[in-house]
Design a protein around this motif. Structure first.
Motif, PDB file in Angstrom:
ATOM      1  N   LYS A   1       0.993  -1.145  -0.032  1.00  0.00           N
ATOM      2  CA  LYS A   1       0.184  -0.173  -0.137  1.00  0.00           C
ATOM      3  C   LYS A   1       0.918   1.255  -0.068  1.00  0.00           C
ATOM      4  O   LYS A   1       0.538   2.314  -0.776  1.00  0.00           O
ATOM      5  CB  LYS A   1      -0.819   0.035   1.095  1.00  0.00           C
ATOM      6  CG  LYS A   1      -1.516  -1.177   1.394  1.00  0.00           C
ATOM      7  CD  LYS A   1      -2.652  -1.546   0.525  1.00  0.00           C
ATOM      8  CE  LYS A   1      -3.507  -2.767   0.753  1.00  0.00           C
ATOM      9  NZ  LYS A   1      -4.332  -3.271  -0.323  1.00  0.00           N
ATOM     10  N   LYS A   2       1.988   1.223   0.817  1.00  0.00           N
ATOM     11  CA  LYS A   2       2.685   2.391   0.955  1.00  0.00           C
ATOM     12  C   LYS A   2       3.492   2.681  -0.457  1.00  0.00           C
ATOM     13  O   LYS A   2       3.616   3.752  -0.883  1.00  0.00           O
ATOM     14  CB  LYS A   2       3.863   1.989   1.865  1.00  0.00           C
ATOM     15  CG  LYS A   2       3.545   2.481   3.621  1.00  0.00           C
ATOM     16  CD  LYS A   2       4.527   2.145   4.370  1.00  0.00           C
ATOM     17  CE  LYS A   2       4.358   2.140   5.730  1.00  0.00           C
ATOM     18  NZ  LYS A   2       5.564   2.096   6.720  1.00  0.00           N
ATOM     19  N   ASN A   3       3.821   1.592  -1.229  1.00  0.00           N
ATOM     20  CA  ASN A   3       4.202   1.818  -2.519  1.00  0.00           C
ATOM     21  C   ASN A   3       3.404   2.112  -3.356  1.00  0.00           C
ATOM     22  O   ASN A   3       3.750   2.743  -4.262  1.00  0.00           O
ATOM     23  CB  ASN A   3       4.957   0.432  -3.126  1.00  0.00           C
ATOM     24  CG  ASN A   3       6.171  -0.053  -2.122  1.00  0.00           C
ATOM     25  OD1 ASN A   3       6.676   0.637  -1.463  1.00  0.00           O
ATOM     26  ND2 ASN A   3       6.428  -1.362  -2.079  1.00  0.00           N
ATOM     27  N   SER A   4       2.242   1.883  -3.292  1.00  0.00           N
ATOM     28  CA  SER A   4       0.984   2.557  -4.407  1.00  0.00           C
ATOM     29  C   SER A   4       1.310   3.753  -4.136  1.00  0.00           C
ATOM     30  O   SER A   4       1.109   4.469  -5.076  1.00  0.00           O
ATOM     31  CB  SER A   4      -0.047   1.689  -3.788  1.00  0.00           C
ATOM     32  OG  SER A   4      -0.355   0.596  -4.235  1.00  0.00           O
TER      33      SER A   4
ATOM     34  N   LEU B   1      -9.180   4.657  -0.297  1.00  0.00           N
ATOM     35  CA  LEU B   1      -8.799   4.607   1.145  1.00  0.00           C
ATOM     36  C   LEU B   1      -8.160   3.513   1.600  1.00  0.00           C
ATOM     37  O   LEU B   1      -7.685   3.397   2.581  1.00  0.00           O
ATOM     38  CB  LEU B   1      -9.860   5.261   1.835  1.00  0.00           C
ATOM     39  CG  LEU B   1     -10.272   6.699   1.569  1.00  0.00           C
ATOM     40  CD1 LEU B   1     -11.473   7.179   2.497  1.00  0.00           C
ATOM     41  CD2 LEU B   1      -9.103   7.631   2.163  1.00  0.00           C
ATOM     42  N   ARG B   2      -8.786   2.257   1.052  1.00  0.00           N
ATOM     43  CA  ARG B   2      -8.257   1.089   1.638  1.00  0.00           C
ATOM     44  C   ARG B   2      -6.897   0.719   1.195  1.00  0.00           C
ATOM     45  O   ARG B   2      -6.219   0.144   1.785  1.00  0.00           O
ATOM     46  CB  ARG B   2      -9.389  -0.036   1.114  1.00  0.00           C
ATOM     47  CG  ARG B   2     -10.592  -0.254   1.842  1.00  0.00           C
ATOM     48  CD  ARG B   2     -11.172  -1.521   1.504  1.00  0.00           C
ATOM     49  NE  ARG B   2     -12.496  -1.650   2.199  1.00  0.00           N
ATOM     50  CZ  ARG B   2     -13.735  -1.516   1.471  1.00  0.00           C
ATOM     51  NH1 ARG B   2     -13.783  -1.187   0.176  1.00  0.00           N
ATOM     52  NH2 ARG B   2     -14.778  -1.750   2.240  1.00  0.00           N
TER      53      ARG B   2
ATOM     54  N   LEU C   1      -5.636  -0.095   7.408  1.00  0.00           N
ATOM     55  CA  LEU C   1      -6.109  -0.293   8.965  1.00  0.00           C
ATOM     56  C   LEU C   1      -7.095   0.704   9.566  1.00  0.00           C
ATOM     57  O   LEU C   1      -8.004   0.242  10.239  1.00  0.00           O
ATOM     58  CB  LEU C   1      -4.822  -0.122   9.972  1.00  0.00           C
ATOM     59  CG  LEU C   1      -3.557  -1.400   9.279  1.00  0.00           C
ATOM     60  CD1 LEU C   1      -2.575  -1.013  10.500  1.00  0.00           C
ATOM     61  CD2 LEU C   1      -4.014  -2.640   9.329  1.00  0.00           C
ATOM     62  N   ASN C   2      -7.202   1.939   8.889  1.00  0.00           N
ATOM     63  CA  ASN C   2      -8.324   2.684   9.496  1.00  0.00           C
ATOM     64  C   ASN C   2      -8.686   3.495   8.307  1.00  0.00           C
ATOM     65  O   ASN C   2      -9.297   4.825   8.501  1.00  0.00           O
ATOM     66  CB  ASN C   2      -7.298   3.935  10.350  1.00  0.00           C
ATOM     67  CG  ASN C   2      -6.611   3.535  11.485  1.00  0.00           C
ATOM     68  OD1 ASN C   2      -7.158   2.759  12.351  1.00  0.00           O
ATOM     69  ND2 ASN C   2      -5.142   3.364  11.295  1.00  0.00           N
TER      70      ASN C   2
END
Length: 454
Positions: free
Chosen positions: A12-15, A215-216, A221-222
């Motif tokens: 996700k961070k990489n995206s 957002l996912r 997580l949030n």
């Protein structure tokens, strides 16, 4: 199981990083388009036999487009979306580079340079907004800072490109301008792979499900809590205000003042005067023409290096700390330049060294922080309008300072001119110390609560 969670989190961070890098390419083209004319302007003047006025208009037409593009930037960004506006920016850069390279008369050339300026102005509004709205709070400074980093990189690459292409003969100026079509086309293609801003989807389109999917990826997580927070910020506005919010209504006084002062101080530091007129300043200090040009290359490298350094600190120590450190360094370096001009004891390299110290502190503070801070301090509903206000203030002041500097330097001399810049930085230090809020590590909605609602 924990390792799978960590793997997904890294994905996700990489995206988010990939999307930010793509949008920050708009900053690269911004820097490239702004600086590339410097290598072509003499050949263009000779090619069309331009008068002094026509030559000045040829150089400044893109800046005029930039001011207009920044003033109008919020309208397409709010109406059509951040992503679609970035498509316009990419097309503007592409057509501008091809049009100026192929133009067969001066008027057509001006029109395409103006179009490139519109792209720069719109990019300075939309790209920081987009990155700000997709970034997790703990990495937002670094990710939005990629935009400024790419501006500086674009300037450096344009200088290098101009140098290499200049060996190609009298028509090489067309290649200097046309080569920008390559990164412009890459930018246009890559935009298709980024999603729309989830905050825009929720607040302008009511597309909650589509926004939640994005957002996912951003915050797995949030994501539900973040969705509720974004919708909550919408609920704080009356329904009558929701779609046509007035930026200058009383409730936004704080962020409006912060944005305008930040952009004002950015330019009255003298940064654009120094960038545009560095060879002239160095020659005033007694350097020869060749040494002046060599010193200008040093400015570009220092600007690049300290912008990169700032990106590593902006989310660790915060925006306000960088601004405090930077303001002190700017004051010292500017008054040293002023004193050297006043004393008239030029040792050859004293002023270039002080100027490079100035560039280092500027890149580490104002240069890295401005687009991050302005993109954070406005509520979701008026963020595009707020970014437009900050960006247009920046560009109007840039045009005024660049226009006035030769007259000020000629009329009052280097000592008075740089004393003025130094005094302005004393005022900036007082503003940062007494009034500037810290936005490090806070969600956009919590920043809204702290600045607007208190």
């Amino acid at each position: 199981m924990p390792s799978l969670t960590i793997y997904k989190s890294n994905m996700k961070k990489n995206s988010v990083l990939a999307w930010s890098v793509v949008v920050a390419l708009g900053g690269f083209l911004f820097g490239f388009d702004t600086a590339v004319i410097s290598g072509a302007e003499k050949a263009i003047q000779q090619y069309w036999n331009l008068s002094v006025f026509e030559h000045g208009l040829t150089i400044s037409i893109a800046l005029i487009g930039t001011v207009i593009g920044s003033l109008l930037g919020s309208k397409p960004s709010d109406k059509f979306g951040r992503k679609n506006t970035l498509y316009f920016v990419a097309v503007a850069y592409l057509l501008s580079s091809l049009g100026t390279a192929l133009a067969d008369n001066w008027t057509v050339f001006l029109l395409f340079r103006f179009l490139g300026g519109l792209g720069v102005g719109a990019s300075s509004v939309t790209a920081p907004i987009y990155i700000s709205e997709i970034s997790p709070a703990d990495r937002r400074g670094r990710l939005v800072g990629l935009f400024q980093f790419n501006v500086v990189l674009g300037i450096l690459i344009s200088y290098l490109s101009n140098y290499l292409i200049s060996q190609g003969g009298e028509m090489s100026w067309r290649w200097m301008l046309g080569v920008q079509a390559v990164p412009s086309l890459i930018f246009l293609v890559l935009i298709t792979y980024i999603p729309e801003s989830p905050r825009w989807l929720i607040l302008k389109k009511g597309a909650t499900e589509k926004a939640l999917e994005i957002l996912r990826i951003i915050n797995p997580l949030n994501c539900e809590e973040e969705l509720a927070s974004i919708k909550g910020s919408e609920g704080k506005l009356g329904s009558a205000q929701k779609n046509n919010e007035n930026l200058f209504s009383g409730q936004y006084t704080k962020p409006v003042v912060f944005a305008m002062l930040f952009a004002f101080f950015n330019q009255v530091s003298g940064i654009n005067a120094i960038i545009y007129y560095a060879p002239r300043i160095f020659e005033m200090a007694g350097l020869g023409a060749h040494s002046s040009l060599l010193s200008t290359v040093g400015i570009g490298l220092i600007n690049f290096a300290f912008t990169l350094l700032a990106l590593n600190f902006i989310d660790k120590v915060g925006r306000r700390v960088l601004m405090l450190i930077g303001s002190i360094g700017l004051i010292a370096s500017l008054f040293l330049v002023a004193f050297t001009f006043y004393a008239g004891s030029f040792s050859g390299m004293a002023i270039p060294i002080y100027i490079m110290v100035f560039i280092a502190f500027f890149a580490f503070s104002q240069g890295a922080v401005i687009w991050v801070f302005i993109s954070e301090i406005f509520p979701n509903q008026v963020r595009a309008k707020g970014q437009t206000l900050g960006s247009s203030t920046h560009w109007v002041m840039a045009a005024l300072i660049a226009f006035c500097f030769p007259y000020l330097a000629e009329t009052f001399g280097g000592a008075v001119t740089f004393t003025f810049f130094g005094t302005m930085m004393v005022l900036q230090l007082l503003f940062v110390w007494r009034f500037m809020p810290e936005t490090k590590g806070k969600s956009l909605e919590s920043i809204e609560n702290n600045i607007v609602l208190h």
